[in-house]
Design an enzyme around this catalytic site. Sequence first.
Site, PDB file in Angstrom:
ATOM      1  N   THR A  11      -3.309   5.566  -3.480  1.00  0.00           N
ATOM      2  CA  THR A  11      -1.711   5.517  -3.332  1.00  0.00           C
ATOM      3  C   THR A  11      -0.761   5.700  -4.126  1.00  0.00           C
ATOM      4  O   THR A  11       0.164   6.353  -4.009  1.00  0.00           O
ATOM      5  CB  THR A  11      -2.123   5.752  -2.037  1.00  0.00           C
ATOM      6  N   THR A  12      -0.430   4.598  -4.490  1.00  0.00           N
ATOM      7  CA  THR A  12       0.576   3.794  -4.658  1.00  0.00           C
ATOM      8  C   THR A  12       0.712   4.723  -6.857  1.00  0.00           C
ATOM      9  O   THR A  12       2.141   6.009  -6.922  1.00  0.00           O
ATOM     10  CB  THR A  12       0.897   2.383  -5.693  1.00  0.00           C
TER      11      THR A  12
ATOM     12  N   ASP B 297       0.373  -1.266  -0.165  1.00  0.00           N
ATOM     13  CA  ASP B 297      -0.195   0.024   0.398  1.00  0.00           C
ATOM     14  C   ASP B 297       0.561   1.465  -0.110  1.00  0.00           C
ATOM     15  O   ASP B 297       1.826   1.273   1.018  1.00  0.00           O
ATOM     16  CB  ASP B 297      -0.889   0.235   1.244  1.00  0.00           C
TER      17      ASP B 297
ATOM     18  N   ASP C 202      -9.007   0.400   2.064  1.00  0.00           N
ATOM     19  CA  ASP C 202      -9.113   0.158   0.708  1.00  0.00           C
ATOM     20  C   ASP C 202     -10.096  -0.287  -0.065  1.00  0.00           C
ATOM     21  O   ASP C 202     -11.330   0.778  -0.425  1.00  0.00           O
ATOM     22  CB  ASP C 202      -8.161  -0.091   0.219  1.00  0.00           C
TER      23      ASP C 202
END
Length: 535
Positions: free
Chosen positions: A102-103, A69, A400
């Site tokens: 987020t990545t 994550d 998530d």
Amino acid sequence: MALAFDDFGRPFIILREQEKKTRLRGLDAQKANIAAGKAVARILRTSLGPKGMDKMLQSPDGDVTITNDGATILEQMDVDSQIAKLMVELSRSQDYEIGDGTTGVVVMAGALLEQAEKLLERGIHPIRVAEGYEMASRVAFDHLERISQKFEFSADNIEPLVRTCMTTLSSKIVNRCKRALAEIAVKAVLAVADLERKDVNLDLIKVEGKVGGKLEDTELIYGIVVDKDMSHPQMPKRIEDAKIAILTCPFEPPKPKTKHKVDIDTVEKFQTLREQEQKYFDEMVQKCKDVGATLVICQWGFDDEANHLLMHRNLPAVRWVGGVELELIAIATGGRIVPRFQELSPEKLGKAGLVREKSFGTTKDRMLYIEQCANSRAVTIFIRGGNKMMIEETKRSLHDALCVARNLIRNNSIVYGGGSAEISCSIAVETAADRHPGVEQYAIRSFADALDAVPLALAENSGLPPIDTLTAVKAQQVKESNPHCGIDCNDVGTNDMKEQNVFETLIGKQQQILLATQVVKMILKIDDVISPSEY
């Protein structure tokens, strides 16, 4: 540092202790900043997509975290460079607002910086690059709006929501159970969602984990699970139609606030004191019985004598329950938290259809399940797993998935994943570049190239030849004018993400592009870095 001279040629110092500071100016400063941003993006690049790798991070006190994550990796990485900290905040703001992607947002920002570096070397002014990026991000934002599709779902038809959550979970370590976990996440969100107001309060979903069992044993409980057991081993382990008194006052005699001491010089005085204490406990327990409570949940501890009395009076009790859990129990059971025994009344009691204590395996661990509550708006997801790291990573993955389900309830537009949205935006931005006559068109073209970084990284992480795969998919999109063609990461045999059921939320994608562009603009505008030099 630059020395300044006055009218008579005498040097004077502008910065205090300037020999102790280092300074980077102009292009050097921009290049150093870009290098720092790219370094962070390079770390996360390999974690992108369903075949992305995990990172293992060890904290200074020896705790190990294994995750892919983006936000968690950067939070734990303890970076030193100020520009790298900007990238950490970038992924954190994506996490807070959207919860997913987020990545991707960091990889996107890294690609934009890489392209900007080439433009700066050609001598294009950083502000022109930033303006070009801004124009391009608006084009991409509007294009996403056009290629998005509305997604119809209802409380009875949750399949579309489950599929979108499965896309999120497929890039995590828990992907073998993604169907079951996606269903749990969607049911949990729908249980606490207010569909009229299109609002979801994720605080009402408690995620609890316990080492042991297997991932498939993860369950959704329409109620609250508390990691506590009954205060006395002989109390009943199962209470039906429980009326719960929720207390924040301790089962102990009151202690004066001032310093005091009691002189006991005869046996009679000691007897009197003891009887007084016993009478006090008796009254406490009786008050709880009088209002009709069949279970007491207390934030503080009990005296052993109180515990013994509670057991004898057939009043099961739970002690040392945390404040957050008390609030959730109060919400779920419709009870009120009572701060003093004098204020107990029947209408302040919470109601639950079933309260049971459950033990796990051969260990002495027990947990309390409060189910069939009067107000089932508070739910618990109870995760099982082989080790602590697995449970922590499952918690992050489920967070998530919960965020994705919440975003879809707020705005039910979706775009297709697998890099298809980025490739489609890249083609649209490339076309838009020809309409701008100024130097900005170089920046707009670079933005289009940077958008390709996400599908390239997806292909690379899946073991496919990156450039061949990307060009083939891009050509297919242009030829068929089908914006759903993406990278076939799982080797299903089709590039059409619509057939593969790979979806992402529209607001998540738009947020990624806007946030990445803002951070890159900010980094490009810095042309002087003054920092205290290390000794």
